[in-house]
Design a protein around this motif. Sequence first.
Motif, short mmCIF file in Angstrom:
data_model
loop_
_atom_site.label_atom_id
_atom_site.label_comp_id
_atom_site.label_asym_id
_atom_site.label_seq_id
_atom_site.Cartn_x
_atom_site.Cartn_y
_atom_site.Cartn_z
N ARG B 148 0.81 -1.21 0.00
CA ARG B 148 0.00 0.00 0.00
C ARG B 148 0.84 1.26 0.00
O ARG B 148 0.36 2.33 -0.37
CB ARG B 148 -0.87 0.05 1.26
N GLN B 149 2.06 1.16 0.50
CA GLN B 149 2.93 2.32 0.59
C GLN B 149 3.10 2.94 -0.78
O GLN B 149 3.33 2.25 -1.76
CB GLN B 149 4.29 1.87 1.14
N LYS B 150 2.96 4.28 -0.83
CA LYS B 150 3.19 4.96 -2.09
C LYS B 150 4.70 5.16 -2.20
O LYS B 150 5.26 6.07 -1.59
CB LYS B 150 2.48 6.31 -2.11
N TRP B 151 5.36 4.26 -2.93
CA TRP B 151 6.81 4.28 -2.95
C TRP B 151 7.34 5.41 -3.80
O TRP B 151 7.02 5.53 -4.98
CB TRP B 151 7.36 2.94 -3.46
N THR B 152 8.15 6.27 -3.17
CA THR B 152 8.89 7.29 -3.89
C THR B 152 10.34 7.12 -3.45
O THR B 152 10.63 6.30 -2.57
CB THR B 152 8.42 8.70 -3.48
N ILE B 153 11.22 7.89 -4.06
CA ILE B 153 12.62 7.80 -3.63
C ILE B 153 12.73 8.15 -2.15
O ILE B 153 13.41 7.47 -1.38
CB ILE B 153 13.51 8.74 -4.49
N VAL B 154 12.00 9.20 -1.76
CA VAL B 154 12.09 9.64 -0.36
C VAL B 154 11.59 8.56 0.59
O VAL B 154 12.26 8.22 1.57
CB VAL B 154 11.29 10.95 -0.16
N SER B 155 10.41 7.99 0.31
CA SER B 155 9.86 7.02 1.25
C SER B 155 10.73 5.76 1.30
O SER B 155 10.89 5.15 2.35
CB SER B 155 8.41 6.67 0.91
#
Lengths: 176, 205
Positions: B148-155
């Motif tokens: 579910r996590q909206k994966w971005t570079i930051v996350s």
Amino acid sequence: MISFLALFGVFFRIGMFTFGGGQAMIPLLQKDLVLNLAWVPMKEFLDFVAISEITPGPVAINMATFVGYKLRGLTGALVTSLGVILPSFIIILIIATVAHTFRTNRWVSAFLDGLQPVVLALLTYAVYSIAMGGIPAWWGYIAAVGILLLILKYGKKLNLFLVLLAAGGLGLLMFR
Amino acid sequence: MEQKKLITYTAGHASIRKQLLLFWIFFIIGAFTIGGGYAMILLMKRYLVDQYHWLKDEEFYDMLAISQVTPGPIAVNMATFVGYTQGGVLGSVLATLGVSIPAVAVIIVIAVFFPGFKDNIWVQRFFAGVIVGVVAQIATIVLDLGKRQKWTIVSAVVCAASLGILFFVHQVSPIWLILGGGLVGVIVETLKPHGAAPATTKRAS
């Protein structure tokens, strides 16, 4: 004789200032109860921890009940349990009354989104540390993976109570 | 600027039946939480999200995150929070009592009747087996949350850094990681173009 107020105070304070769940309370409890106040001998404290970890319910409440009961009987147990629960209850109630703004406020929303990857990391680490501390044989890890696959395959149709019971039964048969 | 209130957490008003159900569900959860608060997350999600549809997935995971930022046992925090949103103050009292009573009762029974409980070899083996099941259940939540996590570079960096700190730095309190993650979230938000309101649109699925 330790007063009920003193008992309540110790557990209220620990409930109030321990972040990261009940497990994080154990070192603080040890410092207060064993070292500072000398209410509980070290050996007995370690017994309490061991039992709290294998009994149902949040470890913090198990510990509080145990210490309260040992020091002041049944009333003591209720006093300490209430002491450790109340801070959580009050703080969450305060948060919950303003929580309707959480996802409508840009900054709180951003904060909550920022938390999620950390929560994921904490849970991943919990899997690791619970497995390392509690699974006594190599094939236990394989069984864990097997159960995980079962849960993923059958999803909501799988009864989680039965899963735990079956896992316990497996432990009775297999662990030496 | 945000008209669509997608997720609201307000005090619930519930019938007597639902209040009792709140107590009962959290009682069951409390009775089957062995090995600490994390062990009950999957069970809670089953009841609250899948079976009774009281919460959406996002709401459940929001509450889980908040329960970790606030002091105290996660199980109690979750119970109070869910109880309040479903049944107001009475609901929060009932849910909190529900999750706590099994823990108190079982310890009193053990302290009074079974002082040698933990030294029993069968108890130890059964517990070791249960832990295998608990580990699998928490791993299920990890996979669900990861999906579910909206994966971005930051996350991804925040998650990897947190893991690194947890594994290699001993005795770090989770609160610092959690506050750090929240701070990163806020910083990312300040760097976004004005008026973008991304949190709302992101969750509009």
